[in-house]
Motif scaffolding. Structure first.
Motif, PDB file in Angstrom:
ATOM      1  N   ASN A  19       0.866  -1.175   0.000  1.00 21.26           N
ATOM      2  CA  ASN A  19       0.000   0.000   0.000  1.00 21.26           C
ATOM      3  C   ASN A  19       0.902   1.224   0.000  1.00 21.26           C
ATOM      4  OD1 ASN A  19      -2.472  -1.315   0.061  1.00 21.26           O
ATOM      5  ND2 ASN A  19      -2.454  -1.461   2.286  1.00 21.26           N
ATOM      6  N   ARG A  31      -3.242  10.514  -1.271  1.00 23.54           N
ATOM      7  CA  ARG A  31      -3.585   9.710  -2.442  1.00 23.54           C
ATOM      8  C   ARG A  31      -3.115   8.299  -2.126  1.00 23.54           C
ATOM      9  NH1 ARG A  31      -0.901  13.202  -7.091  1.00 23.54           N
ATOM     10  NH2 ARG A  31      -0.471  14.806  -5.574  1.00 23.54           N
ATOM     11  N   LYS A  32      -3.966   7.321  -2.370  1.00 27.87           N
ATOM     12  CA  LYS A  32      -3.665   5.941  -1.981  1.00 27.87           C
ATOM     13  C   LYS A  32      -3.607   5.034  -3.206  1.00 27.87           C
ATOM     14  CE  LYS A  32      -5.862   6.340   2.498  1.00 27.87           C
ATOM     15  NZ  LYS A  32      -5.084   5.637   3.498  1.00 27.87           N
ATOM     16  N   MET A  33      -2.684   4.073  -3.159  1.00 29.44           N
ATOM     17  CA  MET A  33      -2.569   3.057  -4.208  1.00 29.44           C
ATOM     18  C   MET A  33      -2.352   1.709  -3.556  1.00 29.44           C
ATOM     19  SD  MET A  33      -0.155   4.565  -7.257  1.00 29.44           S
ATOM     20  CE  MET A  33       1.310   4.057  -6.411  1.00 29.44           C
ATOM     21  N   LYS A  34      -2.971   0.688  -4.115  1.00 29.42           N
ATOM     22  CA  LYS A  34      -2.633  -0.697  -3.787  1.00 29.42           C
ATOM     23  C   LYS A  34      -1.782  -1.187  -4.947  1.00 29.42           C
ATOM     24  CE  LYS A  34      -6.435  -1.910  -0.897  1.00 29.42           C
ATOM     25  NZ  LYS A  34      -6.501  -3.024  -0.007  1.00 29.42           N
ATOM     26  N   VAL A  35      -0.629  -1.728  -4.626  1.00 24.29           N
ATOM     27  CA  VAL A  35       0.358  -2.098  -5.641  1.00 24.29           C
ATOM     28  C   VAL A  35       0.534  -3.613  -5.643  1.00 24.29           C
ATOM     29  CG1 VAL A  35       2.766  -1.835  -6.289  1.00 24.29           C
ATOM     30  CG2 VAL A  35       1.539   0.103  -5.366  1.00 24.29           C
ATOM     31  N   ALA A  47       6.515   4.594  -9.789  1.00 20.28           N
ATOM     32  CA  ALA A  47       5.418   5.561  -9.774  1.00 20.28           C
ATOM     33  C   ALA A  47       6.000   6.956  -9.633  1.00 20.28           C
ATOM     34  CB  ALA A  47       4.461   5.275  -8.627  1.00 20.28           C
TER      35      ALA A  47
END
Length: 89
Positions: A19, A31-35, A47
């Motif tokens: 995460n 801002r959130k990302m699941k990688v 990124a």
């Protein structure tokens, strides 16, 4: 101050589950990302985050990378300013 940061994350021949949260100010929602990557060596995660306010207004940026995979598979991550990646002439 830089208005962009670059994230590079890898794991030798193992999957990546992580995460990533990007904070661009003290009172901002991240801002959130699941990688995910099936092989962190052949397909590392890259990124680039842009600070919408620009880095010159006194707002700092921070990136939080959390390994969500098994503890037996550690995650390596590096965050750098984009200015450091561009050669100066």
């Amino acid at each position: 101050l830089s208005s962009e940061v670059h994230l590079h994350s890898h794991r030798p021949h193992s999957p990546i589950y992580a995460n990533v949260d990007y904070w661009s100010g003290p009172n901002d929602t991240p801002r959130k990302m699941k990688v995910f990557s099936m092989d962190g060596y052949e397909r590392p995660v890259n990124a680039r985050f842009t600070n919408p306010r620009g880095g010159s207004r006194g707002y700092s940026s921070s990136v939080d990378v959390r390994n969500e995979g098994p503890m037996e598979f550690p995650l390596s991550a590096q965050v750098r300013r984009v200015d450091d990646l561009i050669p100066h002439t």
